[in-house]
Design an enzyme around this catalytic site. Sequence first.
Site, PDB file in Angstrom:
ATOM      1  N   ARG A 256       0.854  -1.172   0.000  1.00 22.88           N
ATOM      2  CA  ARG A 256       0.000   0.000   0.000  1.00 22.88           C
ATOM      3  C   ARG A 256       0.891   1.223   0.000  1.00 22.88           C
ATOM      4  NH1 ARG A 256      -4.752  -0.347  -1.831  1.00 22.88           N
ATOM      5  NH2 ARG A 256      -5.618   1.304  -0.493  1.00 22.88           N
ATOM      6  N   ARG A 287      -6.878   9.531   7.459  1.00 24.34           N
ATOM      7  CA  ARG A 287      -6.712  10.325   8.671  1.00 24.34           C
ATOM      8  C   ARG A 287      -6.096  11.665   8.356  1.00 24.34           C
ATOM      9  NH1 ARG A 287      -2.364   6.046  11.350  1.00 24.34           N
ATOM     10  NH2 ARG A 287      -0.925   6.080   9.613  1.00 24.34           N
TER      11      ARG A 287
HETATM   12  N1  UDP Z   1      -7.767   0.600  12.524  1.00 18.73           N
HETATM   13  C1  UDP Z   1      -9.120   0.819  12.450  1.00 18.73           C
HETATM   14  N2  UDP Z   1      -9.632   2.021  12.824  1.00 18.73           N
HETATM   15  C2  UDP Z   1      -8.850   3.019  13.276  1.00 18.73           C
HETATM   16  C3  UDP Z   1      -7.464   2.805  13.379  1.00 18.73           C
HETATM   17  C4  UDP Z   1      -6.936   1.591  12.988  1.00 18.73           C
HETATM   18  O1  UDP Z   1      -9.865  -0.063  12.025  1.00 18.73           O
HETATM   19  O2  UDP Z   1      -9.385   4.094  13.599  1.00 18.73           O
HETATM   20  C5  UDP Z   1      -7.244  -0.702  12.084  1.00 18.73           C
HETATM   21  C6  UDP Z   1      -6.913  -0.709  10.599  1.00 18.73           C
HETATM   22  O3  UDP Z   1      -7.208  -2.002  10.103  1.00 18.73           O
HETATM   23  C7  UDP Z   1      -5.419  -0.487  10.595  1.00 18.73           C
HETATM   24  C8  UDP Z   1      -4.993  -1.263  11.823  1.00 18.73           C
HETATM   25  O4  UDP Z   1      -6.041  -1.036  12.749  1.00 18.73           O
HETATM   26  O5  UDP Z   1      -4.806  -0.968   9.418  1.00 18.73           O
HETATM   27  C9  UDP Z   1      -3.659  -0.880  12.408  1.00 18.73           C
HETATM   28  O6  UDP Z   1      -3.683   0.487  12.718  1.00 18.73           O
HETATM   29  P1  UDP Z   1      -2.363   1.291  13.098  1.00 18.73           P
HETATM   30  O7  UDP Z   1      -2.777   2.599  13.630  1.00 18.73           O
HETATM   31  O8  UDP Z   1      -1.495   0.421  13.924  1.00 18.73           O
HETATM   32  O9  UDP Z   1      -1.712   1.495  11.657  1.00 18.73           O
HETATM   33  P2  UDP Z   1      -0.502   2.423  11.193  1.00 18.73           P
HETATM   34  O10 UDP Z   1      -0.326   3.497  12.209  1.00 18.73           O
HETATM   35  O11 UDP Z   1       0.676   1.509  11.040  1.00 18.73           O
HETATM   36  O12 UDP Z   1      -0.982   2.964   9.892  1.00 18.73           O
END
Ligand code: UDP
Length: 379
Positions: A256, A287
Site C-alpha cells: 500500500r 486520517r
Molecule cells: N484501525 C481501524 N480504525 C482506526 C485505526 C486503525 O480499524 O481508527 C485498524 C486498521 O485495520 C489499521 C490497523 O487497525 O490498518 C492498524 O492500525 P495502526 O494505527 O497500527 O496502523 P498504522 O499506524 O501503522 O498505519
Amino acid sequence: MNYNYLIVGSGLYGATIAQQAKKAGKSVLVIDKRPNVGGNIYTEKVEGINVHKYGAHIFHTNNKEVWDYVTSFVDFNRFTNSPVANYKGELYSMPFNMYTFNKMWGVVTPEEAAAKIEEQKKEITGEPKNLEEQAISLVGKDIFEKLIKGYTEKQWGRDCKDLPAFIIKRLPVRLTFDNNYFNALYQGIPVGGYTKMVANMLDDSSLSGSIEVRLGVDYLASSDAKEELDSQAEKVVYTGAIDAYFDYKLGNLEYRSVRFETETLDIPNFQGNAAVNYTDAKTPWTRIIEHKWFEFGKDEDGNDLPKTVISREYSSEWKPGDEPYYPVNDEKNGALYAQYKELADAERKVIFGGRLGEYKYYDMDAVVAAALDCAANNI
Ligand code: UDP
C-alpha cells in the site's frame, strides 16, 4: 575494497546497522536515493513544526535495550498517542476503551461494556479467520461497523474478510479509561525530530570507525551502477524493497502506498489532536495528522506556534514509481515473499533488512531490535 559495508537506505534499519558497524571500528558507506537521510521517518521543519513527511511515526516499545539505544542519540518527549476517530461527525476515543464504549452504547461500568461486546460477538464461533471476524470478536459489531470497517477498507483497499486478523490485533482493547494507543512502557517523539536522531546516529564522533553518507544515489538505477557500488564493499546491507532488488522477476509483491496532502494553515489549532481518523467509507482520506501536537504545539524554546501544518492521508494500491509503505501480509504475498527470500538467502554478500527488505509490517522498535540483532550476528 574501499569499505567494509555498503548500506543501501538510510532509514532506521540502515542507520542502526551503520552505527553499530562504525562502533565496531568498520568503514561504512551509506547511500540513499533521496536527498536526505532518515527514510520514511524523515521529518522536515515547516513554520517551526517538525513535519513527518512520510507519515506519522510515534516511537513506542517495551524493549528497554531498544529504548536505551534510541534515547542515547536524542532526547524523547512525553508524547502519548491518543487518536480520535471521527465517524460522520461523531467523535470516539481510540483505542477501544471505556470512553469509546460509553460513547457508543452509553454503558458506564466495565461489566456493562463486556456484556455488550459479548452479546455483539455471538455470531463468531471458533478461531477468527480474518480481520472482520477478529474485530467483531474483540469489540462487537457496532464498533466494527463504525470505527473499523470503513477505515480498514480504505487503508488496505481490500474487504475486511480478505485481510489477515493480526492487523487489528495491533490495537489494544481495554475495559479501563485509558486512551493510550499503545501498550508500551516507553513512548515518545525525538525532540528536534527524527531526522536529528538519524543524523546523530550516523555522525557519532565518539566511535572509531567511519561512516560516509552519499545522498541522491540510486543503487538500482542500472546494473552497472549497482555493480560499481557493490565492488566497493565487502558486504552489502540492502533495506529497499526485496522484489525491486530482483527486478520483480517473480512478479511484484503488493504494497500500500500513501499520498499526503500537506497544508500550512494560518490558524493555531485545526483539530486539537495529532491524529484524527476518518472511519467512514465515504471520506476519501483515512486520517488527518496535525504535526504540531506531536510536540505540544510549541517550538524548541517552548513558545506557542501561531500556524499549523496538517496532512491528509490517502491510501492507494502501490504501482511502479510510487513509494511502498505497507507490505500486504496476506497469504498470496507471503508465498511470493518466501520465493524472493530464497533468492535473497542465496546472495551471500547481501543482507536484506527492514520493513521493505523483509516485507514485514514492522514497528520502529522492532526494526531497531532486528538491526541490533543482525549487527550482533554479522559484524
Ligand atoms: N484501525 C481501524 N480504525 C482506526 C485505526 C486503525 O480499524 O481508527 C485498524 C486498521 O485495520 C489499521 C490497523 O487497525 O490498518 C492498524 O492500525 P495502526 O494505527 O497500527 O496502523 P498504522 O499506524 O501503522 O498505519
